[in-house]
Scaffold this motif. Structure first.
Motif, PDB file in Angstrom:
ATOM      1  N   GLN A 125       0.845  -1.192   0.000  1.00  0.00           N
ATOM      2  CA  GLN A 125       0.000   0.000   0.000  1.00  0.00           C
ATOM      3  C   GLN A 125       0.879   1.241   0.000  1.00  0.00           C
ATOM      4  N   GLN A 156      -0.652  -5.946   0.266  1.00  0.00           N
ATOM      5  CA  GLN A 156      -2.049  -6.104  -0.121  1.00  0.00           C
ATOM      6  C   GLN A 156      -2.151  -6.745  -1.495  1.00  0.00           C
ATOM      7  N   PHE A 164      -4.402  -6.046  -4.710  1.00  0.00           N
ATOM      8  CA  PHE A 164      -5.239  -4.972  -5.229  1.00  0.00           C
ATOM      9  C   PHE A 164      -6.136  -5.494  -6.352  1.00  0.00           C
ATOM     10  N   SER A 186      -7.436  -5.147  -1.208  1.00  0.00           N
ATOM     11  CA  SER A 186      -7.923  -3.802  -1.457  1.00  0.00           C
ATOM     12  C   SER A 186      -8.762  -3.740  -2.733  1.00  0.00           C
ATOM     13  N   THR A 228     -10.184  -1.205  -5.185  1.00  0.00           N
ATOM     14  CA  THR A 228      -9.889   0.169  -5.539  1.00  0.00           C
ATOM     15  C   THR A 228     -10.424   0.437  -6.940  1.00  0.00           C
ATOM     16  N   PHE A 243     -10.383  -4.422   2.393  1.00  0.00           N
ATOM     17  CA  PHE A 243      -9.996  -3.013   2.441  1.00  0.00           C
ATOM     18  C   PHE A 243     -10.687  -2.292   1.284  1.00  0.00           C
ATOM     19  N   GLU A 296     -11.137   1.221  -0.823  1.00  0.00           N
ATOM     20  CA  GLU A 296     -10.675   2.565  -1.147  1.00  0.00           C
ATOM     21  C   GLU A 296     -11.779   3.254  -1.940  1.00  0.00           C
TER      22      GLU A 296
END
Length: 243
Positions: free
Chosen positions: A11, A21, A23, A86, A88, A115, A117
């Motif tokens: 990250q 992480q 992503f 994550s 995102t 996670f 974002e």
């Protein structure tokens, strides 16, 4: 789901800076920020890292189904102990059902944190998947970069997110006004003075210019009058090269 890329890295910003992480970058966004540096347009293929941290990619056909995504993430997590997965973008909450399904599939086999974002504007979508999310990195978007006032939407979003591990990030540029910054601080403070508030000096892009160090420090001092934890954290992946 139409995805842009799936990869394993560290990250590069915010509270969990440096944590490993996986992503998952989704296509589409509901905003057009002047400093945006991400291509979130839909594509025929999704770029998938061949192994965790290899920085070598293969392409798989879009749209990618939930089971395939879960299998890719499981493989990365098996190769490298991973702090969190994550989602995102773009804006991942445009695809809330997909996030919920992938999170459910992952947690059947691996105790990994989910996670999110997000630009913090889609409170109703967050409500639908809140139980599947562990950590929320919420941006506050200023009118000077979006062209619209989103403060009421941010206020509602933060109220929904407050039961989670949530922190707020505000990108500070030369164009950021004192008035809009103080409004952002007020929204966070009204929700909880203990919420971590991160000032992220903008990485200049397009017509958006960097804020001076003095301006960022002055803004931090203003925020600390109402909030207990205010940190200045730049985008480190922009400083050392893309991970």
């Amino acid at each position: 789901m139409n995805l842009i890329e799936i990869f394993s890295s560290a990250q590069g910003e915010g509270k969990y800076l440096g944590c490993r992480q996986v992503f998952i970058r989704t296509a589409d966004c509901n905003l057009h920020c002047a400093y945006c540096d991400t291509n979130f347009s839909r594509a025929d293929f999704c770029n998938v890292e061949t192994s965790a941290g290899s920085m070598e990619f293969m392409q798989i056909k879009n749209p990618v189904d939930t089971e395939k995504v879960a299998d890719i993430v499981k493989n990365f997590c098996a190769q490298v102990p991973t702090h969190s997965v994550s989602f995102t973008g773009g804006e991942p909450l445009l695809h809330g059902e997909f996030i919920f399904d992938v999170a459910a599939a992952l947690k059947k086999f691996y105790d990994v944190k989910i996670f999110l974002e997000t630009n913090g504007t889609l409170a109703d979508e967050l409500r639908k998947i809140l139980d599947a999310v562990d950590i929320i990195s919420m941006d506050i978007k200023f009118p000077s970069v979006t062209g619209v006032n989103l403060f009421e939407r941010h206020k509602e979003f933060l109220n929904v997110a407050r039961t989670k591990d949530v922190y707020v990030k505000a990108v500070i540029s030369a164009e950021t006004s004192r008035e809009e910054f103080l409004k952002a601080v007020e929204i966070v403070a009204e929700n909880s003075a203990d919420t971590l508030f991160i000032l992220q000096p903008v990485t200049p892009a397009g017509n958006v210019k960097a804020a001076s160090a003095k301006k960022v420090l002055d803004f931090q001092a203003l925020a600390l009058k109402k909030l207990r934890d205010v940190r200045i954290i730049p985008q480190t992946h922009k400083l050392v090269g893309s991970f």
